[in-house]
Scaffold this active site. Sequence first.
Site, PDB file in Angstrom:
ATOM      1  NE  ARG A   1      -3.640   2.560   0.505  1.00 45.98           N
ATOM      2  CZ  ARG A   1      -3.569   3.612  -0.329  1.00 45.98           C
ATOM      3  NH1 ARG A   1      -2.686   3.648  -1.312  1.00 45.98           N
ATOM      4  NH2 ARG A   1      -4.390   4.622  -0.184  1.00 45.98           N
TER       5      ARG A   1
ATOM      6  CB  CYS B   1      -4.957  -1.817   4.313  1.00 44.47           C
ATOM      7  SG  CYS B   1      -5.355  -0.201   3.678  1.00 44.47           S
TER       8      CYS B   1
ATOM      9  CE1 TYR C   1      -6.236   4.340   5.221  1.00 45.32           C
ATOM     10  CE2 TYR C   1      -4.480   5.888   5.726  1.00 45.32           C
ATOM     11  CZ  TYR C   1      -5.060   4.969   4.880  1.00 45.32           C
ATOM     12  OH  TYR C   1      -4.468   4.677   3.671  1.00 45.32           O
TER      13      TYR C   1
HETATM   14  N1  MTE Z   1       4.386   4.658   4.874  1.00 44.81           N
HETATM   15  C1  MTE Z   1       4.767   5.471   3.894  1.00 44.81           C
HETATM   16  N2  MTE Z   1       5.905   6.150   4.015  1.00 44.81           N
HETATM   17  N3  MTE Z   1       4.015   5.680   2.784  1.00 44.81           N
HETATM   18  C2  MTE Z   1       2.822   5.010   2.612  1.00 44.81           C
HETATM   19  O1  MTE Z   1       2.164   5.201   1.593  1.00 44.81           O
HETATM   20  N4  MTE Z   1       1.183   3.486   3.611  1.00 44.81           N
HETATM   21  C3  MTE Z   1       0.628   3.073   4.894  1.00 44.81           C
HETATM   22  C4  MTE Z   1       1.692   2.345   5.735  1.00 44.81           C
HETATM   23  N5  MTE Z   1       2.898   3.115   5.770  1.00 44.81           N
HETATM   24  C5  MTE Z   1       2.387   4.146   3.650  1.00 44.81           C
HETATM   25  C6  MTE Z   1       3.243   3.970   4.769  1.00 44.81           C
HETATM   26  C7  MTE Z   1      -0.502   2.175   4.754  1.00 44.81           C
HETATM   27  S1  MTE Z   1      -2.008   2.931   4.468  1.00 44.81           S
HETATM   28  C8  MTE Z   1      -0.412   0.840   4.916  1.00 44.81           C
HETATM   29  S2  MTE Z   1      -1.807  -0.137   4.873  1.00 44.81           S
HETATM   30  C9  MTE Z   1       0.866   0.178   5.172  1.00 44.81           C
HETATM   31  O2  MTE Z   1       1.963   1.091   5.126  1.00 44.81           O
HETATM   32  C10 MTE Z   1       1.131  -0.901   4.149  1.00 44.81           C
HETATM   33  O3  MTE Z   1       2.381  -1.499   4.388  1.00 44.81           O
HETATM   34  P1  MTE Z   1       3.004  -2.470   3.296  1.00 44.81           P
HETATM   35  O4  MTE Z   1       2.996  -1.788   1.967  1.00 44.81           O
HETATM   36  O5  MTE Z   1       4.354  -2.832   3.779  1.00 44.81           O
HETATM   37  O6  MTE Z   1       2.079  -3.676   3.265  1.00 44.81           O
END
Ligand code: MTE
Length: 509
Positions: A177, A224, A358
């Site tokens: 994500r 997520c 969220y």
């Molecule tokens: N951290 C950063 N820097 N950028 C991102 O877009 N997405 C977040 C979180 N941390 C995100 C982030 C979201 S919404 C989710 S669900 C998780 O990371 C997903 O982690 P993954 O891609 O390792 O599964």
Amino acid sequence: MSWAALASRSALAVGFAAGSLQLLSDDSYDNKHIKVKKAKIKTFRLAEVKQHDGSSKNPWVIRGTSVYDITDWVQAHPGGEVILTAAGGSLEPYWDIFTIHKRQDVYDILEQYKIGEIDGADLKDGRVPQDAIVDPFQNDPERDVRLRTLTPRPRNAETPEAGLREFITPNELFYVRNHFWVPAVDGAEHKLTIELTDGSERTYTVKELKERFQKHKVTTTLQCAGNRRKSMTDGAAPTNGLQWKAGAISTAEWEGVKLVDVLADAGLDIKKLPADAQHVHFSAMEAYGASIPIRKAIDPWGDVLLAFEMNGAELPRDHGYPVRVIVPGTVAARSVKWLSQITISEDESPTQWQQRDYKSFCPSEVKNPNWQKARSIQEMPVTSAITHVEPTTGSNGDVQSISAEGYAYSGGGREIIRVDVSADGGKTWHEAELLDDEAQMSGSRAWCWKRWKYEGQLPEDGKPVSEAVLVVKATDEAYNTQPQTYESIFNARGNLATAWDSAKVPCSG
Ligand code: MTE
């Protein structure tokens, strides 16, 4: 009132609403010869727009041939200040990449900030000449083709069935994500700064973090907030966001150092916290940021890690290389990847992802949810899903038995204690078998999903059915269980879609 007069009045009304629309007026007459004000749109030369770039106090952008003053939009923009990259020129080349913007509701928002048009003298064949831009996704890593891709840029992809059936998700099948591009980082040079409430700062290299602090392993599921959003859309009403099925969830063993140890080393008095130390903000290298309450960050059983490894390998680039936060039991949105700054603060993170994206709302709060009043999601509620169904057919061609598999998970470290399955839509229930994956877990609490298995004869009551409706619900150690319907938990953002999962199995041959 005539159409012309009405149009003129509503244009002015829009101007007042936006607070920035500049209309020059001169007099004209409508078809009843009543003197009305005619609006004349102000025009700007491209050179003037260029001066309103990302460093300007009043950034402007162009879309089509229209000019917008986005000063007031930057704060509310879902991607935060990233929009400033486009300031001083055209949005289109960026929106060709971030295609999520190509929607009427986004155009409508932008329209509120319109201040005029590009001067005809600067148009070529009626269009604004486009500057070439550097594609921010050009350095994104290669991905496994088995992931179920929702959007390629930014990369959003679900774990496929094969990954959901394993207890530990292989790194290459772990869901991704990303809100932006994957930063290209030199791990040897990367630094993490910690800022306390008194303004004091301490900066660590990743090497220093690895060498100076005790290493810990924690096995945790990340999920997520939008996992199973598609089921909420199908079961209740349209929701806003990526339409994830049941694969925006995965489990890994993470290795790193405890956040609490590093905060203490940076000077935070853990035993006697300053009164204004209420939240821990995590900021990433691209633009993303989020926060968690300080009580979770310093909880000795909270297991919050600054992680460098995932399933025994260096963090893959998609999952945060060289360092990310892992917040077990909490919505994965707080497990910030490509971490560059930690700030202790009295307030929650001001980012879009903390203040808006969220959260969840009353089902009837659809158009203008009260973002401020709604609480940001932290610990996750109990959920479960069916990941695999296998019917067995008898000699007459009818389905005689059914076996099914799935996962069940609850946030806050609350263990799953039971999973109930029904093959007749919820009239008759059976307890599913919970798989013993204990040997693969590490950590202070139940941070992981549980896998379940079910095998049952059909039909339930001896009367043949043309279709079996398999449903599943899980219960956690606090006896929280899942709601039956999506209508009851519908929220326009489609977050926390935790109603009973179901699968229809055709039965007669
Ligand atoms: N951290 C950063 N820097 N950028 C991102 O877009 N997405 C977040 C979180 N941390 C995100 C982030 C979201 S919404 C989710 S669900 C998780 O990371 C997903 O982690 P993954 O891609 O390792 O599964």
